[in-house]
Design an enzyme around this catalytic site. Sequence first.
Site, PDB file in Angstrom:
ATOM      1  N   ASP A  12       1.247  11.725   6.070  1.00  0.00           N
ATOM      2  CA  ASP A  12       1.122  10.484   5.322  1.00  0.00           C
ATOM      3  C   ASP A  12       1.422  10.788   3.855  1.00  0.00           C
ATOM      4  OD1 ASP A  12       0.145   7.802   4.579  1.00  0.00           O
ATOM      5  OD2 ASP A  12      -1.604   8.881   3.824  1.00  0.00           O
ATOM      6  N   ASP A  35       0.673   8.402   0.625  1.00  0.00           N
ATOM      7  CA  ASP A  35      -0.249   7.962  -0.423  1.00  0.00           C
ATOM      8  C   ASP A  35      -1.642   8.557  -0.253  1.00  0.00           C
ATOM      9  OD1 ASP A  35       1.839   6.476  -1.353  1.00  0.00           O
ATOM     10  OD2 ASP A  35       1.103   4.561  -0.598  1.00  0.00           O
TER      11      ASP A  35
END
Length: 321
Positions: free
Chosen positions: A74, A76
């Site tokens: 991922d 962010d």
Amino acid sequence: MAALGWLTPRRRSATARSVLAGEASAEAARKTAQAEAPEPAEHAAAAVTEAPDIEAPEPEFPVAGDDLAAAFFDLDNTVMQGAAIFHFGRGLYKREFFRRRELARFAWQQAWFRLAGVEDPEHMQDARDSALSIVKGHKVSELMGIGEEIYDEYMAERIWPGTRALAQAHLDAGQKVWLVTAAPVETATIIARRLGLTGALGTVAESVDGVYTGRLVGEPLHGPAKAEAVRALAAAEGLDLDRCAAYSDSHNDIPMLSLVGHPYAINPDTKLRKHARAHDWRLRDYRTGRKAVKVGVPAAAGVGAIAGGTAAVIALHRRRK
């Protein structure tokens, strides 16, 4: 789609959009990775100025030479502090793509994200609608040309060195490493390239004759759609998901984390931390009591400009509903 027959029409439609978004993202990621091999990241490790305090990595993983394994990260708050799309929005504002009022909205949403670690669904829906209106009618090439500059201005210094080191361990073991994010695939691809990663799975925005229409292909690459993208990419690449790893900070990525044999919770939110402990998943937290350690990646890490055309296509981060 026969396997979806037991679902209600609304849920069947949502699942179909997730599958479409995932498959579109996987296809875009593979095409980009095949077209342009990532630049080596030999300088990246040297750029780390201070190592965070974490437990020693397990010696047996990642397994060197395992070509059936890959890693999925991922973006962010896992690889980068804050939300990529908001940093990109700042760069667009500097270049007069939109007005001060819209910048204030981006700033408020980024402040909420950083202080609370939560994206308010109403804020994110508003940002998404504004973002789509900003890029609609713009040429893809027009926005591609400024992405590298925006990365250097606002994103490079926000890379978490601890997560970067984890990604590098997979690369050193000969494995492919992919970003998986709701951010526009163009923005995600440039970040992946600058970090020396294989490529990126991101939200795909529709364009016709090289011009953005203001619509998405499927839906934002969020939650279940991320899992669909990873599944589609793994099938296309011939990977064994039981031998793969995935890393995220958000409970909304539990579907993606649950796909692989080696899930990691990175800077986890409360729900993900609880889930990870209950399922004996590995945890890493780089948010120490002192100010977060940051690493900058020099501009030489990347070649050309691919960037963030969808710009704010998508402040579509609705990861924490």
